[in-house]
Design a protein around this motif. Structure first.
Motif, PDB file in Angstrom:
ATOM      1  N   SER A   1     -18.468 -23.337   3.049  1.00  0.00           N
ATOM      2  CA  SER A   1     -17.218 -22.582   3.096  1.00  0.00           C
ATOM      3  C   SER A   1     -16.432 -22.985   4.330  1.00  0.00           C
ATOM      4  N   ASP A   2     -15.165 -22.583   4.353  1.00  0.00           N
ATOM      5  CA  ASP A   2     -14.327 -22.864   5.522  1.00  0.00           C
ATOM      6  C   ASP A   2     -14.897 -22.196   6.769  1.00  0.00           C
ATOM      7  N   THR A   3     -15.550 -21.034   6.580  1.00  0.00           N
ATOM      8  CA  THR A   3     -16.127 -20.326   7.729  1.00  0.00           C
ATOM      9  C   THR A   3     -17.251 -21.140   8.355  1.00  0.00           C
ATOM     10  N   VAL A   4     -18.098 -21.741   7.516  1.00  0.00           N
ATOM     11  CA  VAL A   4     -19.188 -22.577   8.028  1.00  0.00           C
ATOM     12  C   VAL A   4     -18.608 -23.763   8.789  1.00  0.00           C
ATOM     13  N   GLU A   5     -17.566 -24.391   8.212  1.00  0.00           N
ATOM     14  CA  GLU A   5     -16.907 -25.530   8.866  1.00  0.00           C
ATOM     15  C   GLU A   5     -16.330 -25.112  10.213  1.00  0.00           C
TER      16      GLU A   5
END
Length: 723
Positions: free
Chosen positions: A683-687
């Motif tokens: 997800s964008d959060t992990v990135e």
């Protein structure tokens, strides 16, 4: 319930299956074969769990209904009816649970406290409060005072007892709480009487209580055998230590006596006699395995008791300063001797007609020489020896330790197991016999038989005493101090048999049920004590009272801290949390540390009639993810495999990042690591979190994997200063 633990089943699903007459599998949250989620099974399990815990914690039907069905769009009446149905179903399926609840409340009312399974006492004074108390308010007029009658002016009672009794009966007669509340308001407003309703306090105080033995059962103290109405708090006793696996010194911490009818079970054989309530505990042991507690009810419900009841054990009492020769002399004089303190006299007798007697005589002479005692040996008929011992320090010590040729409890208590067996052998040589596996001591008084049985306990032997009436038996009490060999006495005498078997097997024909009018028990430090009933001596345990996970955790903590392997690997217990132990070990010793913790927790509960299972979770930190990481380490910071993405999420979570949590494919609530955001979904959060980590430590994306692994594994980032 015990069977469910023994079969390693989920206790609440097992209870639900019996209460609702359904299969065990249909009362599980997940189908054991397919793994499919079963909402109906989960509901049944939740209902039975709420009822069982509600009973143990003293919850009302209203509270159980609110806990179970507050989320349901039902009327209050329907919620109460359904809760009552589930409550009744569980209690009807397990009638002993209802009986436990009733007996617990009754016992707590009598004593004002309950105890944990390990003897820790919890005081509940609320249980001894009257349901209603009455106090006068301003304006109250005592009906027993008449201003025109001078004789009534001396009445000092605020409210007459007869008025209190009448009001108490009236309030007890009401069926509904609203009626009670209405009457209490009326008494305050109209009669100026304040009513204190203690029912809520009493209900909050309802817990479990003890179970015991009958009044024919005696307890062994270091000052003698005592009955239930003779033993006192502080009495010194012997008890069996489950941790040390031996007999040790102990103290009576509390005495519990419960009048009234009680259901009991009896175990009776030629050499064993015990009567106890269903929840009373027995120490059972097979071979050299660890001992465990088993309840009377469990023994009644199985055909063969395995492991058998442990009747006696070795002890750790240290050696006294008495020499072996002096102990032998005490034994011979106590059985085949004569003493007098008033007019000094100490004599020994021995008949050498038989080879065995001749051997004992030679041993006597050798002991007298080694002790430095001068003597005169008068011989009759060439075989009967009357040995007079001249006064000296040794013989004066003998006179001090023997009173009327009877051993003193203080002397016996000072002996080690080895020394006790020396004394037993000497006394058997004097007033006893051995034939094959049987050994028997004979004496002419209950006092001597009592202390000999105490001596047998110190020596690690099981014993059984029989009282013989000469008018009904052809056996006669023998004593070699009488040249004729036997005494034709009209007085009763006693036989104490020493049994080499330290365990008792209870067979089906040994068991029966009955009712007694009083039971009793004691609380001791080790949770056990030495009992005697009808001459039969054995170890017995305190009774089960209240669940005690916290106590078991404390026991486990002691076992861990005293484990040399734990100290060797550098383990450290941090804190106990109710039924959990939080500890730390070096990271390379995590597997050994987990095994020691698990075995210690399980062995702390080895007195239960079933084995327990202890789960150990290893993490980098408290409430962290399980170590070691079970996900595959990626070779790139932008992996595509779910397992490799989960590896990155695992490490981001461990260094403090909050990850997005998603519902399961069927819209359900995630569990395990997925509930913390470790789900293998990029997800964008992990990135964003990964880039933030790189910026924080001023590293490139190429350095990220090795850097965060080092940070999580050691607690320090590469180049970070260790504090």
């Amino acid at each position: 319930m015990i069977r469910s633990f023994q079969e390693n089943k989920d206790i609440y699903s097992f209870i639900a299956s019996i209460a609702f007459n359904m299969s065990y599998e249909d009362c599980l949250e997940f189908n054991p074969t397919t793994g499919a989620y079963q909402p109906e099974g989960k509901a049944r399990r939740s209902e039975s769990k709420s009822v069982v815990l509600g009973i143990l914690y003293g919850r009302s039907i209203n509270t159980i209904a609110d806990q179970l069905y507050s989320h349901m769009d039902w009327s209050d009446e329907k919620k109460l009816k359904q809760a009552q149905y589930v409550y009744d179903s569980v209690l009807n399926a397990f009638p002993a649970l209802r009986k436990l609840m009733i007996n617990a409340q009754r016992c707590a009312k009598e004593k004002g406290y309950v105890e944990t399974i390990l003897g820790r006492r919890r005081h509940i004074p609320e249980m001894q409060l009257p349901e209603f108390e009455f106090k006068p308010l301003k304006g109250y007029v005592n009906p027993d005072i008449d201003p025109l009658d001078a004789s009534t002016l001396d009445v000092t009672d605020d409210i007459p007892d007869r008025v209190k009794v009448a009001l108490y009966r009236e309030l007890k007669s009401y069926k509904y709480f609203g009626q009670v509340a209405k009457r209490i308001r009326a008494l305050a407003e109209e009669d100026h009487i304040k009513v204190i309703n203690n029912n809520r306090k009493i209900a909050d105080g309802s817990r479990q209580c003890v179970n015991c033995v009958d009044t024919e059962t005696e307890i062994l103290t270091t000052s003698g055998w005592k009955r239930y109405n003779q033993v006192s708090v502080g009495d010194s006793i012997l008890s069996y230590s489950m941790n040390l696996n031996c007999i040790t010194h102990d103290k009576v911490q509390a005495v519990h006596i419960y009048p009234g009818e009680h259901e009991v079970f009896e175990f009776k054989s030629n050499a064993f006699s015990a009567v106890s309530t269903p929840n009373h505990r027995w120490v059972c042991q097979a071979g050299n395995k660890g001992a465990k507690f088993v309840t009377t009810e469990h023994i009644m419900n199985i055909k063969w008791v395995d492991p058998p009841i442990l009747r006696m054990s070795d002890n750790n009492i240290p050696e006294s300063s008495y020499s072996d020769d002096f102990i032998k002399l005490i034994g011979w004089i106590a059985t085949d001797g004569t003493i007098s303190s008033k007019h000094y006299c100490v004599r020994l007798y021995q008949d050498t007609k038989r080879a065995k007697g001749a051997g004992v005589y030679q041993d006597m002479i050798s002991v007298l020489h080694r002790l430095g005692i001068k003597y005169t040996d008068n011989v009759r008929n060439n075989t009967y020896h009357d040995i007079y011992l001249y006064k000296c320090d040794v013989t004066l010590d003998v006179l001090n330790l023997l009173e009327n040729r009877t051993l003193k409890y203080e002397f016996v208590s000072s002996l080690s197991e080895r020394q006790a067996n020396i004394l037993i052998s000497a006394m058997i040589q004097g007033d006893g016999w051995t034939s094959g596996s049987q050994t028997c001591y004979t004496c002419n008084s209950a006092e001597k038989a009592d202390i000999f049985q105490y001596l047998c306990v110190i020596g690690g032997h099981v014993s059984h005493m029989y009282k013989i009436d000469p008018t009904e038996s052809s056996i006669h009490y023998g004593n070699v101090s009488n040249p004729s060999g036997y005494i034709n006495t009209k007085n009763p005498y006693y036989l104490v048999y020493i049994n080499k078997r330290k365990r008792a097997h209870i067979y089906p024909d040994h068991k029966s049920a009955s009712v007694v009018d009083t039971v009793w028990c004691v609380t001791t430090g080790n949770g056990t004590w030495i009992a005697r009933r009808n001459g039969s001596v054995y170890i017995t345990g305190n009774s089960i009272i209240q669940g005690s996970a916290a106590d078991l955790t404390k026991l486990a903590m002691l076992k861990v801290e005293n484990n040399p392997e734990w100290n060797k690997i550098g383990g450290r217990v941090l804190v106990p949390v109710h039924d959990e132990l939080i500890a730390e070990v070096p990271i390379d010793k995590w597997k050994e540390g987990g095994e020691i913790l698990s075995s210690s927790m399980c062995s702390a509960a080895n007195f239960l009639p079933f084995s327990i299972k202890c789960d150990v979770t290893t993490t980098y930190r408290w409430y962290g993810l399980e170590y070691p990481c079970r996900y595959k380490q990626p070779f790139t910071v932008h992996p595509t495999e779910k397992d490799e993405i989960a590896w990155i999420q695992y490490h981001l979570f461990e260094v403090g990042y909050d990850l997005p949590v998603y519902k399961t494919a069927d819209g359900g609530k995630p569990e395990g690591d997925e509930a913390l955001g470790v789900n293998g979904v990029w997800s964008d959060t992990v990135e964003s979190d990964m880039l933030d980590y790189c910026n924080r430590y001023n590293i490139t994306e190429g350095e990220f994997l090795e850097h965060i692994h080092t940070k999580v594994h050691t607690g320090y980032a590469p180049g970070e200063k260790h504090v």
